[in-house]
Design a protein around this motif. Structure first.
Motif, short mmCIF file in Angstrom:
data_model
loop_
_atom_site.label_atom_id
_atom_site.label_comp_id
_atom_site.label_asym_id
_atom_site.label_seq_id
_atom_site.Cartn_x
_atom_site.Cartn_y
_atom_site.Cartn_z
N UNK A 60 4.88 10.02 -4.61
CA UNK A 60 5.48 9.88 -3.29
C UNK A 60 4.86 9.12 -2.04
N UNK B 220 -5.88 11.17 6.16
CA UNK B 220 -5.77 12.35 6.77
C UNK B 220 -4.40 13.01 6.68
N UNK C 65 2.54 8.23 4.72
CA UNK C 65 2.82 8.28 3.40
C UNK C 65 3.19 9.70 3.03
N UNK C 66 4.54 10.05 2.87
CA UNK C 66 5.02 11.23 2.81
C UNK C 66 5.12 11.69 1.40
N UNK C 67 4.63 12.95 1.14
CA UNK C 67 4.48 13.58 0.09
C UNK C 67 5.70 14.50 -0.42
N UNK C 68 6.15 15.39 0.63
CA UNK C 68 7.16 16.27 0.31
C UNK C 68 7.20 17.26 1.50
N UNK D 67 10.88 7.18 1.31
CA UNK D 67 9.33 7.10 0.68
C UNK D 67 9.52 6.33 -0.56
N UNK E 194 2.72 6.83 -2.57
CA UNK E 194 2.61 5.01 -2.64
C UNK E 194 1.35 4.78 -3.07
N UNK F 195 5.10 16.78 4.78
CA UNK F 195 3.79 16.93 4.72
C UNK F 195 3.46 15.42 4.31
N UNK F 196 2.78 14.88 5.12
CA UNK F 196 2.50 13.12 5.08
C UNK F 196 0.93 13.13 4.98
N UNK F 197 0.25 11.99 4.65
CA UNK F 197 -1.01 11.37 4.75
C UNK F 197 -0.86 10.17 5.37
N UNK F 198 -1.70 9.91 6.42
CA UNK F 198 -1.95 8.63 7.04
C UNK F 198 -2.97 7.83 6.35
N UNK F 199 -2.69 6.40 6.12
CA UNK F 199 -3.45 5.57 5.45
C UNK F 199 -4.91 5.71 6.03
N UNK G 152 -4.89 2.49 -2.53
CA UNK G 152 -3.78 1.78 -2.01
C UNK G 152 -3.85 0.21 -1.71
N UNK G 153 -3.53 -0.54 -2.99
CA UNK G 153 -3.97 -1.84 -2.81
C UNK G 153 -3.09 -2.58 -1.66
N UNK H 289 0.96 -1.27 -0.11
CA UNK H 289 -0.04 0.11 -0.02
C UNK H 289 0.89 1.47 0.16
N UNK H 290 2.15 1.26 -0.27
CA UNK H 290 2.82 2.38 -0.55
C UNK H 290 3.31 3.18 0.69
N UNK I 18 -0.98 14.86 7.85
CA UNK I 18 -0.25 14.94 9.08
C UNK I 18 1.04 15.91 8.78
#
Lengths: 193, 193
Positions: B18, B185, A173-176, A39, B20, A179-183, B173-174, A19-20, B187
């Protein structure tokens, strides 16, 4: 050792990365341990399970992987956000106390020489598959997963249980730029349109 | 063309992958178009931006990539869950009407020879960087991103806006067997512990 940690069967180890998530990469050589964030890590094969990870030439962890021939990819949990951000932005070359300053506690398991980071959701212990052209040209490293473990509070019986485990266990899940997103929430691709 | 589609500057194209997401891979050769799903796609470099993607030898899309030398990675949105699952489980070799049955509508953009899938959140048009050893040994393909676009309702000004865009725009995200998670969300890793 944390009594919640259990082996993950190798046939299902790819599910830890599929799931990356952003991962932590740890390695050790000649008594020096280090951990970095990455990442750009990805599953590469099912059986035997293999992974790819991009390790920049500037990183100390890369030198340890090249020298020691082993590394661990681990999936940090959302409550390790500050730790993940910190190990991705401090280098052992400049700061010998990096791991302590970043709040990293390491442990060893089952004779694996590479160190593991406490508190993660899952760990994949890898043997470097030497590919000098990829390493030099693309900073791309291939590992064969020889053992894997999870914290069974969030991954058990071959499945992630993010929706039951609580927000602190979500993968990052890091973007840049920090700045991250949680799954997020589960979706069933077999449920029809 | 969808008026919400805008170019993404190449320096920020890595941000499309990035975190994933599972992607769709499209390619075309000699009048044959195809699309498959791939969870094993990853950023490889910033400048010029490069990507890796694993393409199994059994896939028709791989043959088109090898023959045509180009492919597009696109980031499907949650409302394309059924489409994503379908293109990942049907093969053009067995079913010449695959794309129609899967609900895929293709479009072309800016002279790019590879087709793009309508309704996605972002697209990365790639030139295959031939690496025969990686392709044969690991099914691992490297592409240089030559152009990128996003639907500005979910990615604009170099940033994902999942939290404003609504649940149908979340990336997929498989994990395995049709079990996906949507991205969740935001972070802030710079906010301190």
């Amino acid at each position: 050792m944390n009594p919640h940690i259990a082996p993950v069967e190798l046939a299902k180890a790819y599910r830890l990365l599929n799931h990356g998530p952003t991962v932590l990469v740890s390695a050790s050589h000649a008594g020096v341990d280090n951990v970095m964030a990455a990442a750009w890590a990805c599953a590469l094969d099912f059986a035997p399970p293999k992974v790819t990870v991009v390790l920049d030439k500037s990183t100390k962890t890369r030198a340890l992987v090249e020298a020691g021939g082993r590394f661990v990819l681990q999936v940090p949990a959302a409550r390790q956000l500050a730790l993940t951000q910190a190990v991705g932005n401090m280098t052992l070359a400049d700061d010998p106390d990096k791991l302590e300053k970043c709040g990293v506690t390491l442990f060893r398991i089952d004779g694996e020489t590479a160190p593991l980071v406490e508190g993660c959701a899952a760990w994949l212990a890898c043997r470097l598959v030497p590919e000098p052209h990829n390493q030099q040209t693309y900073d791309l490293f291939i590992g064969e997963v020889e053992a894997a473990w999870s914290d069974t509070r969030v991954f058990a019986e071959g499945h992630w249980h993010f929706e039951q485990a609580g927000p602190g266990w979500r993968s990052l899940h890091h973007v840049a730029g920090g700045h991250y997103y949680a799954i997020g929430e589960p979706l069933d691709g077999n449920a029809g349109a």
